[in-house]
Design an enzyme around this catalytic site. Structure first.
Site: not given
Ligand code: AMP
Ligand code: ZN
Length: 116
Positions: A30-32, A88, A96-97, A101-103
């Site tokens: 789950r997204d945090i 993204n 950001e990460v 990954h896929m939302h």
């Molecule tokens: P992106 O902008 O596509 O890189 O999205 C990164 C997503 O990872 C964001 O929606 C964050 O809320 C999520 N995220 C970051 N750290 C964690 C974590 N430890 N567990 C779950 N989701 C995370």
């Protein structure tokens, strides 16, 4: 594996996070910071920061990620109401990460195309 990668650490259990699904290709958490009642992340086991790191040949993990997303949408009860799958990519894509990954987002009507 990138040393400082949060998703690699979650994959390896170094950072605790409930895995809703896990297979040879990917895992799902789950997204945090969820933006909708269902907001999952489908994450390939293999670390690559972004699409440009992949070679030109198709990567089988992607097929697995879509299968996992479809199964998770069923499990979350959003398969019929609908949902959105988003990757993204890079700076302008809002990534950001830096572990691709896929939302999977659903559970409410989504308007526009942005994540936030
Ligand atoms: P992106 O902008 O596509 O890189 O999205 C990164 C997503 O990872 C964001 O929606 C964050 O809320 C999520 N995220 C970051 N750290 C964690 C974590 N430890 N567990 C779950 N989701 C995370
Ligand atoms: Zn990683």
């Amino acid at each position: 594996m990138a040393d400082d990668c949060i998703f690699c650490k979650i994959r390896d259990g170094e950072i605790p996070s409930e895995k809703l699904h896990s297979d040879d290709d990917c895992f799902v958490i789950r997204d945090i910071n969820p933006i909708a009642p269902t907001h999952l992340l489908v994450i390939p086991n293999q670390h690559f920061a972004e699409l440009s790191e992949l070679g030109p040949e198709p990567n089988p993990a992607f097929a697995g990620m879509f299968s996992a997303a479809r199964a998770m949408a069923e499990q979350e009860g959003v398969a019929e109401s609908g949902y959105r799958l988003i990757i993204n990519q890079g700076s302008d894509g809002g990534q950001e990460v830096m572990h691709l990954h896929m939302h999977l987002i659903g559970g409410r009507p989504l308007r526009g195309l942005g994540l936030r």
